[in-house]
Write an enzyme that holds these catalytic residues in place. Structure first.
Site, mmCIF file in Angstrom:
data_model
loop_
_atom_site.group_PDB
_atom_site.id
_atom_site.type_symbol
_atom_site.label_atom_id
_atom_site.label_comp_id
_atom_site.label_asym_id
_atom_site.label_seq_id
_atom_site.Cartn_x
_atom_site.Cartn_y
_atom_site.Cartn_z
ATOM 1 N N ASP A 1 -4.632 -4.183 6.153
ATOM 2 C CA ASP A 1 -4.984 -5.056 5.037
ATOM 3 C C ASP A 1 -3.826 -6.007 4.740
ATOM 4 O O ASP A 1 -2.674 -5.598 4.651
ATOM 5 C CB ASP A 1 -5.307 -4.218 3.795
ATOM 6 N N HIS B 1 -2.450 -1.128 -3.462
ATOM 7 C CA HIS B 1 -3.551 -0.182 -3.331
ATOM 8 C C HIS B 1 -3.304 0.987 -4.284
ATOM 9 O O HIS B 1 -2.572 1.922 -3.971
ATOM 10 C CB HIS B 1 -3.648 0.345 -1.894
ATOM 11 N N SER C 1 0.859 -1.186 0.000
ATOM 12 C CA SER C 1 0.000 0.000 0.000
ATOM 13 C C SER C 1 0.895 1.235 0.000
ATOM 14 O O SER C 1 1.733 1.385 -0.884
ATOM 15 C CB SER C 1 -0.953 -0.025 1.201
#
Length: 335
Positions: free
Chosen positions: A279, A186, A159
Site C-alpha cells: 500500500d 493503518h 503501516s
C-alpha cells in the site's frame, strides 16, 4: 491462513479457537502460553499471522513482537482484553511491527458469530496485505486546476512499525515548520484519537484527527481518523469516503497519495514509511510522475521493509533515506 495464538489464559485461547472456526480456511498451527514460547515457535514454524496477547508472564506481547519481527518476521495482530485500557502498549507493539489490534472475542455472551466478526475482519485485512493483492482499476489522473497560491503539503503513509517511526520523524520537525502534514497510518479508528494525542506529545507541532471537509492546514499535522479512506478533493478539502470498496485495508495510503497527485495545487512531498505489503507504492509513483518529491524509508531503519521496498522496486521514490534523515530533508525542502 496458518495462525499462531499467544495467550496465557485458557478461556481466551478457547474464544479464539471458536472464532476462527467460523472461517474453515484458517488453521491454528500452534499455541504459546507466553511471549518467550511464541518467539521459539515462530523460529521453528513461522505462521502467516500471530494473534498476540499483551499481558503475559515470562515475556509480554510487546517484547515478543519486537523479538519476532527481528528474528522471524510475520504478520502480528494484538488480541487482548480491553485494548482501550492498553493503548500505549498497543502503540509500542505497533512500533515494533504489529499490524493492528482488536479485543478478544467474548465467550458465551451474545451471538458468537457477531462476537467473532471484528477479529475475522482483521485477519482478512492481513491476508490482503501479505497476499499483496491489487484489485484496483486504473486510476485516471486529472490535472489540477491552474492558478491559486503555492501551498505546501507533506503526505505521509505508514503501516506496521509506523507509530514509533512517526514519533521519531515528527519530533524532528521544527516548531516553525509551515507546511501542512497529513498522516495515513493503518490503525483502527478505535485507536486513532489516542494515537493523535500520543504523537502530539512527541511533536513540536499540533497533531489532531482530520475533520471531514477541512483543508490541510499549514503548521498542523492531521491524522486520518476513521475506518474509511481519506482523499483530497479538487477544491483542496479532505473527505472521508468508503470508495473505492476494492481496497480491503482502510484507510488506504494509495487512495490518499493518488488524490494528492491528482488535485494538489501547490508543492508537495510524499513519504512512505515502514509497513507490510505494498500500500502506498503506486500512489507514491503517481506523485513522482506529477513532479512531486517522493521519499521512501530505507531498509535498515524500517521495522518492516514491505511498502518502501515495493516503492523502490517500481522506482516510485526520488530519494531513499534513513528515518533520521527524512525530517531534516523535509525542513530543507520547505525552508
Amino acid at each position: 491462513m496458518r495462525i499462531g495464538i499467544v495467550n496465557d489464559m485458557p478461556l481466551a485461547v478457547e474464544a479464539l479457537r471458536r472464532a476462527l472456526a467460523f472461517e474453515p480456511q484458517h488453521q491454528i498451527v500452534w499455541v504459546a502460553s507466553n511471549g518467550a514460547e511464541a518467539v521459539t515457535q515462530c523460529a521453528a514454524d513461522t505462521p502467516d499471522v500471530v494473534l498476540m496477547d499483551l499481558l503475559m508472564p515470562v515475556m509480554d506481547g510487546v517484547e515478543a513482537t519486537r523479538r519476532i519481527m527481528a528474528e522471524s518476521p510475520c504478520a502480528i495482530v494484538i488480541v487482548t482484553v480491553d485494548i482501550e485500557q492498553n493503548v500505549h502498549r498497543v502503540f509500542e507493539a505497533m512500533g515494533y511491527g504489529a499490524l493492528d489490534a482488536v479485543n478478544t472475542p467474548a465467550l458465551g455472551i451474545g451471538n458468537p458469530q457477531t462476537a467473532a466478526a471484528p477479529l475475522l475482519r482483521k485477519i482478512q485485512n492481513v491476508g490482503w496485505l501479505i497476499g499483496q493483492r491489487d484489485n484496483r482499476g486504473k486510476v485516471q489522473v486529472v490535472p489540477p486546476k491552474a492558478g491559486g497560491a503555492r501551498q505546501r503539503l507533506v503526505a505521509i503513509g505508514a503501516s506496521a512499525g509506523g507509530p514509533a517511526s512517526l514519533a521519531v520523524l515528527l519530533k524532528q520537525l521544527p516548531a516553525s515548520f509551515n507546511a501542512a502534514v497529513v498522516l495515513v497510518q493503518h490503525v483502527d479508528e478505535v485507536f486513532a484519537a489516542g494515537m493523535a494525542e500520543w504523537l502530539a506529545s512527541e511533536s513540536k507541532l499540533p497533531v489532531r484527527l482530520a475533520r471531514d471537509g477541512e483543508p490541510p492546514i499549514p503548521g498542523q499535522i492531521l491524522l486520518a481518523g476513521t475506518n474509511n479512506h481519506i482523499r483530497l478533493l479538487r477544491n483542496g478539502s479532505l473527505v472521508y469516503t468508503a470508495e473505492p470498496r476494492s481496497f480491503v485495508y482502510r484507510p488506504s495510503i494509495d487512495v490518499f497519495f493518488e488524490s494528492v497527485a491528482n488535485y494538489w495545487r501547490g508543492d508537495a512531498v510524499g513519504v512512505l514509511l515502514t509497513g507490510m505489503g505494498r500500500d502506498g507504492a503506486q500512489g507514491l509513483k503517481q506523485m513522482r510522475e506529477r513532479g512531486f518529491l517522493t521519499i521512501a524509508q530505507d531498509q535498515a531503519s524500517c521495522a518492516v521493509y514491505g511498502m518502501p521496498k515495493a516503492a523502490a522496486a517500481i522506482d516510485a521514490a526520488v530519494q531513499i533515506l534513513s528515518l533520521e534523515k527524512i525530517a531534516p530533508r523535509l525542513a530543507e525542502v520547505f525552508d
